[in-house]
Design a protein around this motif. Structure first.
Motif, mmCIF file in Angstrom:
data_model
loop_
_atom_site.group_PDB
_atom_site.id
_atom_site.type_symbol
_atom_site.label_atom_id
_atom_site.label_comp_id
_atom_site.label_asym_id
_atom_site.label_seq_id
_atom_site.Cartn_x
_atom_site.Cartn_y
_atom_site.Cartn_z
ATOM 1 N N PHE A 6 23.266 18.508 -13.686
ATOM 2 C CA PHE A 6 22.406 17.471 -14.238
ATOM 3 C C PHE A 6 20.998 17.476 -13.644
ATOM 4 O O PHE A 6 20.064 16.965 -14.263
ATOM 5 C CB PHE A 6 23.034 16.092 -13.997
ATOM 6 C CG PHE A 6 24.350 15.906 -14.687
ATOM 7 C CD1 PHE A 6 24.408 15.450 -15.999
ATOM 8 C CD2 PHE A 6 25.534 16.222 -14.044
ATOM 9 C CE1 PHE A 6 25.625 15.290 -16.647
ATOM 10 C CE2 PHE A 6 26.763 16.064 -14.679
ATOM 11 C CZ PHE A 6 26.805 15.603 -15.993
ATOM 12 N N LEU A 7 20.849 18.028 -12.441
ATOM 13 C CA LEU A 7 19.571 17.994 -11.751
ATOM 14 C C LEU A 7 19.291 19.355 -11.135
ATOM 15 O O LEU A 7 20.158 19.934 -10.489
ATOM 16 C CB LEU A 7 19.610 16.921 -10.645
ATOM 17 C CG LEU A 7 18.295 16.572 -9.941
ATOM 18 C CD1 LEU A 7 17.336 15.891 -10.901
ATOM 19 C CD2 LEU A 7 18.575 15.652 -8.744
ATOM 20 N N ASP A 37 28.901 15.574 -20.403
ATOM 21 C CA ASP A 37 28.150 16.776 -20.745
ATOM 22 C C ASP A 37 26.664 16.445 -20.590
ATOM 23 O O ASP A 37 26.200 15.435 -21.122
ATOM 24 C CB ASP A 37 28.456 17.182 -22.191
ATOM 25 C CG ASP A 37 27.823 18.513 -22.583
ATOM 26 O OD1 ASP A 37 26.686 18.784 -22.150
ATOM 27 O OD2 ASP A 37 28.456 19.279 -23.323
ATOM 28 N N PRO A 38 25.891 17.271 -19.862
ATOM 29 C CA PRO A 38 24.460 16.973 -19.702
ATOM 30 C C PRO A 38 23.731 16.759 -21.019
ATOM 31 O O PRO A 38 22.793 15.954 -21.092
ATOM 32 C CB PRO A 38 23.925 18.211 -18.969
ATOM 33 C CG PRO A 38 25.102 18.749 -18.231
ATOM 34 C CD PRO A 38 26.288 18.473 -19.115
ATOM 35 N N LEU A 39 24.154 17.445 -22.078
ATOM 36 C CA LEU A 39 23.487 17.295 -23.371
ATOM 37 C C LEU A 39 23.982 16.088 -24.153
ATOM 38 O O LEU A 39 23.541 15.840 -25.270
ATOM 39 C CB LEU A 39 23.637 18.575 -24.198
ATOM 40 C CG LEU A 39 22.942 19.805 -23.590
ATOM 41 C CD1 LEU A 39 23.088 20.997 -24.510
ATOM 42 C CD2 LEU A 39 21.461 19.524 -23.319
ATOM 43 N N ASP A 54 11.243 13.639 -14.654
ATOM 44 C CA ASP A 54 11.764 14.052 -15.966
ATOM 45 C C ASP A 54 12.137 15.533 -16.025
ATOM 46 O O ASP A 54 13.234 15.905 -16.438
ATOM 47 C CB ASP A 54 10.713 13.814 -17.071
ATOM 48 C CG ASP A 54 10.485 12.354 -17.344
ATOM 49 O OD1 ASP A 54 10.740 11.556 -16.439
ATOM 50 O OD2 ASP A 54 10.040 12.008 -18.443
ATOM 51 N N ARG A 55 11.189 16.388 -15.648
ATOM 52 C CA ARG A 55 11.380 17.821 -15.847
ATOM 53 C C ARG A 55 12.421 18.428 -14.911
ATOM 54 O O ARG A 55 12.784 19.597 -15.056
ATOM 55 C CB ARG A 55 10.053 18.550 -15.667
ATOM 56 C CG ARG A 55 9.418 18.432 -14.300
ATOM 57 C CD ARG A 55 7.986 18.949 -14.295
ATOM 58 N NE ARG A 55 7.304 18.775 -13.030
ATOM 59 C CZ ARG A 55 7.269 19.694 -12.075
ATOM 60 N NH1 ARG A 55 7.878 20.860 -12.268
ATOM 61 N NH2 ARG A 55 6.637 19.479 -10.947
ATOM 62 N N HIS A 60 18.726 15.451 -21.780
ATOM 63 C CA HIS A 60 17.592 15.108 -22.646
ATOM 64 C C HIS A 60 16.745 14.079 -21.894
ATOM 65 O O HIS A 60 17.284 13.206 -21.202
ATOM 66 C CB HIS A 60 18.071 14.511 -23.962
ATOM 67 C CG HIS A 60 18.938 15.430 -24.765
ATOM 68 N ND1 HIS A 60 18.450 16.541 -25.394
ATOM 69 C CD2 HIS A 60 20.275 15.394 -25.024
ATOM 70 C CE1 HIS A 60 19.425 17.170 -26.025
ATOM 71 N NE2 HIS A 60 20.540 16.487 -25.815
ATOM 72 N N THR A 61 15.430 14.163 -21.991
ATOM 73 C CA THR A 61 14.565 13.190 -21.327
ATOM 74 C C THR A 61 13.487 12.707 -22.298
ATOM 75 O O THR A 61 13.014 13.455 -23.140
ATOM 76 C CB THR A 61 13.881 13.779 -20.077
ATOM 77 O OG1 THR A 61 13.097 14.911 -20.447
ATOM 78 C CG2 THR A 61 14.909 14.190 -19.035
ATOM 79 N N VAL A 62 13.125 11.442 -22.149
ATOM 80 C CA VAL A 62 12.050 10.831 -22.934
ATOM 81 C C VAL A 62 11.181 10.040 -21.967
ATOM 82 O O VAL A 62 11.703 9.258 -21.161
ATOM 83 C CB VAL A 62 12.591 9.888 -24.034
ATOM 84 C CG1 VAL A 62 11.445 9.265 -24.812
ATOM 85 C CG2 VAL A 62 13.542 10.619 -24.960
#
Length: 426
Positions: A6-7, A37-39, A54-55, A60-62
């Motif tokens: 996840f990271l 699931d990370p996605l 975020d990156r 998914h990130t917003v």
């Protein structure tokens, strides 16, 4: 699943000793505990130091606007119907967007909010937030805040949240995060932590948890009975973005391959509108097009820039490392694009003649775009001029896509540009 699913491994972009490190890493551990699931995870971040992570997340990130991350997360969670939505906010963002948090709790949106409470606005210099406790000293209140801060947990619990907790941001608190993330409805976790740049400096020797307790803030878990979560029902009268009508092809383009453009100007100069018009114009000639905007968090001031790719082939990645052409119409734009322009060994630079010309290997065209078209139409006029110099698409296609109607005859301005004697500089 492990936290590395996840990271990204390695260091995070925070100051040494910042509590945000532990929040990010414990969030990853909590998601791994839940075997998600990370996605299937969407992380929505607010404006603030925490948001620059975020990156580093592999979900998914917003990235939202200041105080609005919870509203964004609520919309995503209500329409998604599956997976897990997590919102990161600071105490400053929570102060600004407290109405959004109250509504999320009241309507029971299926998401979890993690509030990074370091008791101040860290990104802007250490100003107090609405959650800064009484007596806590900041850069602008060296004598300490005189009024009590909000007890966010009590407010959100009273609004109906299924699960609310306040925890200390020290050590491994991933289990507590996992419990909150597993709640079907709305949950909020307030993590009390420290800011080494402003909080510790002005409050030496005081631990964040002790400061919170001294201010009368309790640590614990508060719950309300479970109830139906807020969801959006699919609307039959709403067209899917995947089913939108394609733009009609009314012109043709001689371009074979790819042509990339960097447009840079100032906020309020309609740079994004001009760039989008160029992208739409390219599509109207049968090309593929992508446009990626860039501007600072201040939004209304500073630079405004856009990267465009026009291509006869499918565009698989929207990044532009070195543009084929750069268009610069203001000092803000030059400050943003200056290094890119200096790295250009070829290509074209279209630049307002009121700006200092940086060293570049590009062929240079200098014209008085702002003088002729004004601040709001300079970017569009410069793009029209670029197409005169490099006709990858017809200027008529760009004029049609721009749908100008601004009281400015841009075609006539193009003719005036031809009369200016400042010709190309090799």
């Amino acid at each position: 699943m492990t936290d590395s699913d996840f990271l990204k491994p390695g260091s995070l972009p925070f100051c040494a000793g910042c509590g945000h490190h532990l929040v990010a890493r414990n969030t990853a551990r909590a998601l791994a505990r839940l075997s998600l699931d990370p996605l299937d995870v969407v992380l929505v971040t607010d404006i603030g130091c925490h948001g620059i992570v975020d990156r580093f997340f592999l979900t998914h990130t917003v990235h939202g606007l200041h105080g609005r991350a919870a509203a964004l997360g609520a919309g995503i969670a209500a329409g998604l119907g599956r997976g897990k939505v997590i919102v990161f906010m600071g105490d400053g963002g929570a102060s600004i967007g407290i109405q959004h948090l109250v509504e999320c709790a009241s309507r029971n949106f299926p998401l979890s909010v993690v509030v990074h409470n370091n008791m101040l606005y860290g990104m802007t210099g250490g100003q107090p937030s609405a959650m800064t406790p009484c007596g806590f000293r900041t850069a602008v209140m060296p004598g300490g805040k005189v009024e009590p801060g909000y007890d966010l947990c009590r407010i959100i619990h009273a609004a109906g949240a299924e699960n609310v907790r306040r925890i200390s941001g020290a050590g491994d608190f991933s289990e507590e995060l996992a419990e909150a993330f597993a709640v079907p409805g709305f949950s909020l976790v307030e993590v009390v932590e420290s800011c080494p740049s402003y909080g510790i400096r002005h409050n030496p020797g005081r631990k964040p948890a002790d400061i919170a307790r001294d201010a009368g803030l309790e640590f614990g878990v508060w719950q309300n009975p479970g109830r139906p979560v807020a969801r959006l029902s699919p609307r039959a009268d709403c067209q899917s973005l995947l089913e939108l009508e394609r733009l009609t092809v009314n012109w043709s383009s001689p371009l074979r391959g790819r042509f990339s453009v960097l447009v840079a100007g100032s906020a309020g100069g309609r740079v994004q509108q001009a760039a989008e018009a160029l992208a739409r114009a390219a599509v109207s000639t049968g090309l593929n097009a992508s446009k990626k905007g860039a501007y600072p968090v201040t939004v209304g001031t500073g630079y405004s820039a856009a990267e465009l790719i026009l291509s006869s082939e499918p565009i698989l990645h929207t990044g532009v490392v070195q543009p084929d052409a750069a268009v610069v119409v203001s000092a803000d734009g030059l400050n943003y694009a200056g290094k890119v322009v200096q790295r250009m060994a070829a290509g074209q630079l279209v630049i307002d003649d009121g700006l200092e010309l940086p060293p570049t290997g590009a062929r240079v065209w200098r014209r008085p775009f702002q003088k002729l078209a004004g601040v709001k139409d300079a970017a569009l006029l410069a793009l029209l001029f670029l197409l005169r110099c490099n006709p990858v698409i017809p200027t008529a296609a760009l004029l049609a896509a721009a749908k100008s109607g601004r009281g400015t005859d841009l075609f006539a301005l193009l003719e005036r540009l031809d009369e200016v004697r400042d010709s190309a500089i090799s």
